[in-house]
Design an enzyme around this catalytic site. Structure first.
Site, PDB file in Angstrom:
ATOM      1  N   HIS A  73     -53.900 -48.507  20.528  1.00  0.00           N
ATOM      2  CA  HIS A  73     -52.751 -48.849  19.695  1.00  0.00           C
ATOM      3  C   HIS A  73     -52.351 -47.666  18.814  1.00  0.00           C
ATOM      4  CE1 HIS A  73     -51.002 -50.603  15.925  1.00  0.00           C
ATOM      5  NE2 HIS A  73     -50.218 -51.175  16.827  1.00  0.00           N
ATOM      6  N   GLU A  76     -50.362 -45.301  20.890  1.00  0.00           N
ATOM      7  CA  GLU A  76     -49.012 -45.827  21.137  1.00  0.00           C
ATOM      8  C   GLU A  76     -48.063 -45.458  20.001  1.00  0.00           C
ATOM      9  OE1 GLU A  76     -46.798 -49.651  19.891  1.00  0.00           O
ATOM     10  OE2 GLU A  76     -48.710 -50.154  20.844  1.00  0.00           O
ATOM     11  N   HIS A  77     -48.582 -45.493  18.772  1.00  0.00           N
ATOM     12  CA  HIS A  77     -47.767 -45.102  17.622  1.00  0.00           C
ATOM     13  C   HIS A  77     -47.433 -43.612  17.645  1.00  0.00           C
ATOM     14  CE1 HIS A  77     -47.723 -48.458  14.491  1.00  0.00           C
ATOM     15  NE2 HIS A  77     -48.323 -49.005  15.537  1.00  0.00           N
ATOM     16  N   GLU A 146     -49.638 -41.789  10.230  1.00  0.00           N
ATOM     17  CA  GLU A 146     -49.653 -43.022  11.033  1.00  0.00           C
ATOM     18  C   GLU A 146     -50.853 -43.889  10.690  1.00  0.00           C
ATOM     19  OE1 GLU A 146     -46.893 -44.921  13.118  1.00  0.00           O
ATOM     20  OE2 GLU A 146     -46.852 -42.828  12.431  1.00  0.00           O
ATOM     21  N   GLU A 153     -49.710 -52.215   8.649  1.00  0.00           N
ATOM     22  CA  GLU A 153     -49.443 -53.183   9.707  1.00  0.00           C
ATOM     23  C   GLU A 153     -50.565 -54.218   9.781  1.00  0.00           C
ATOM     24  OE1 GLU A 153     -48.849 -53.255  14.593  1.00  0.00           O
ATOM     25  OE2 GLU A 153     -48.797 -51.350  13.508  1.00  0.00           O
TER      26      GLU A 153
END
Length: 462
Positions: A73, A76-77, A146, A153
């Site tokens: 994940h 992916e960012h 990030e 998140e």
């Protein structure tokens, strides 16, 4: 006159049924071509001025370990934060100037990058996808920025109790195996993942033989293959063998995170379901559709076609509920999630109602309600193929899970092949005397214990 009206209705039904079957057969086929490096190109032509093109990668949180859980994940960012050929600003500006849409997501078994664009811009969109996949910059500043984004998140996800419930459900159902991992990963991993971890994951999993390039819309397959050779032909397979993942190990268990101050009880009860490729898949999907979903805010409980929805409406157990049938490569979870009032009896009765509904389907599901569920399931499956993005998603997912795109006519036939007797047999096999998993969060005083649930799981289904 009544006889004539009945005959007209029957004739209209036959015509409609015949037209429906012909429409399924007249859909353009999915064309598949393997490049010399193992990457597969799959596409379906749809007569539209737009197209969706994407990369479906056989990698996700299930291929992680305790030390790097969350890296898929995280990566992916980061791929959208610039490449060796484009800065983040240049990448975003190029996508916006095309009027395109670039997105990605990570699941437990898949990582996906896709773009929706005009058909004339497929070449440029594929170039962008190839660039972010093969040349991500991964600079330390972007990684640190990030890191904070993902931590925020995680805080947002923790407020979505439905997502929290399903994460806990996986954690206790598949404890001790990577399928139990949270896709976002634990906080300590997010704080420690570095560039070396990201490059190691790319090297292990972003192999051409693990990737399907899927496209749908105004695309020509032969031209798409040429573009794939142009943009991905130089990708080298450095890890020839398939990256193996640990087999799932299901364990029945209970988790009760009681907090009466939350005001509501969020609960989910499930048993081990089947995999994507299991012959019982469509029967389980029909059972899932038969149970359905309901929300008190939407009303209509007394007139709902689902017998379970009518029952919980009359007994006023949950505020809402949702049946689910989550599938993976070698296992699955079949169950019901619901939100109940902070009442001990409400939670206990809702759990009992779920098990009672499973028993009812096993003992006495009627031909009429089974056919209704089959019709609704086919409608939902067809709706998932409405538009180039939905079709592209369907192609990529099915190529990863089945190794082929199942024609809609075959799906229709396999759904219709599930008779009431087949449905009863399959539900009995997956539910009777099986160890359930139960998760509760909030005002869960009335949550039954494991022994009582197991006893109720075995009674009344002989």
């Amino acid at each position: 006159k009544q006889w004539y009206q009945r005959r007209v209705a029957i004739t209209a039904g036959i015509v409609t049924s015949d037209s429906y079957r012909k429409s399924l057969l007249n859909i353009n086929p999915t064309e598949v071509t393997a490049l010399s490096n193992g990457l597969h190109v799959c596409s379906e032509y749809i007569d539209t001025p737009t197209a969706t093109i994407g990369l479906w990668i056989n990698a996700g949180s299930r291929w992680e370990n305790a030390g790097n859980n969350g890296v898929a994940h995280f990566l992916e960012h980061l791929v959208f934060k610039g490449t060796s050929n484009r800065t983040q600003h240049e990448l975003e500006l190029e996508v916006e100037n095309m009027g395109a849409h670039l997105n990605a997501y990570t699941s437990r078994e898949q990582t996906v990058y896709y773009a929706k664009c005009f058909a004339k811009d497929v070449d440029r969109s594929m170039n962008i996808l190839a660039d972010i996949l093969q040349n991500p910059r991964l600079d330390e500043g972007a990684i640190d920025r990030e890191r904070h984004v993902i931590l925020r998140e995680m805080q947002e996800v923790e407020t979505n109790l439905q997502e929290v419930i399903f994460d806990h459900l996986h954690a206790i159902a598949y404890q001790g195996t990577p399928l139990s991992y949270n896709i976002l990963g634990p906080t300590e991993n997010i704080k420690s993942i570095d560039r070396a971890d990201l490059l190691d994951y790319i090297g292990r999993h972003y192999q051409p033989h693990q990737i399907y390039l899927a496209a749908a819309g105004g695309v020509d397959h032969a031209e798409l293959v040429k573009l794939a050779e142009k943009h991905f032909g130089d990708m080298q397979t450095t890890n020839v063998s398939e990256v193996e993942y640990p087999a799932a190990r299901y364990s029945g268990s209970t988790m009760n995170n009681r907090d009466d101050a939350m005001g509501l009880a969020h609960v989910a009860l499930a048993v081990e379901g089947c995999s994507w490729t299991n012959p019982d898949y469509f029967a389980m999907m029909i059972a899932n559709t038969l149970i359905g979903n309901w929300n008190r805010a939407q009303g209509g409980g007394r007139t709902m076609p689902s017998a379970f929805a009518r029952k919980v409406y009359e007994q006023k157990h949950p505020q809402s509920y949702m049946a689910f049938n989550t599938c993976y490569k070698d296992t699955g979870l079949f169950g019901v999630y619901g939100v109940c009032e902070p009442d001990e009896d409400a939670v206990r009765k809702f759990i009992g109602a779920i098990q009672s509904e499973w028993r009812r389907i096993f003992r006495s599901a009627s031909p009429g309600e089974v056919q209704r569920a089959k019709n609704l399931l086919k409608t939902l499956l067809l709706a998932q193929c409405d538009g180039s993005t939905a079709v592209c998603e369907d192609i990529g997912r099915q190529m990863l899970t089945y190794g082929r795109r199942i024609p809609l006519a075959e799906i229709d036939a396999r759904v219709e092949a599930v008779t009431p007797s087949v449905l009863k047999k399959v539900v009995g096999e997956y539910v009777y005397d099986r160890d359930p998993v139960l998760v509760g969060i909030g005002a869960t005083e009335g949550l039954p214990d494991q022994l009582l649930i197991k006893f109720q799981q075995s009674s009344g289904m002989d």
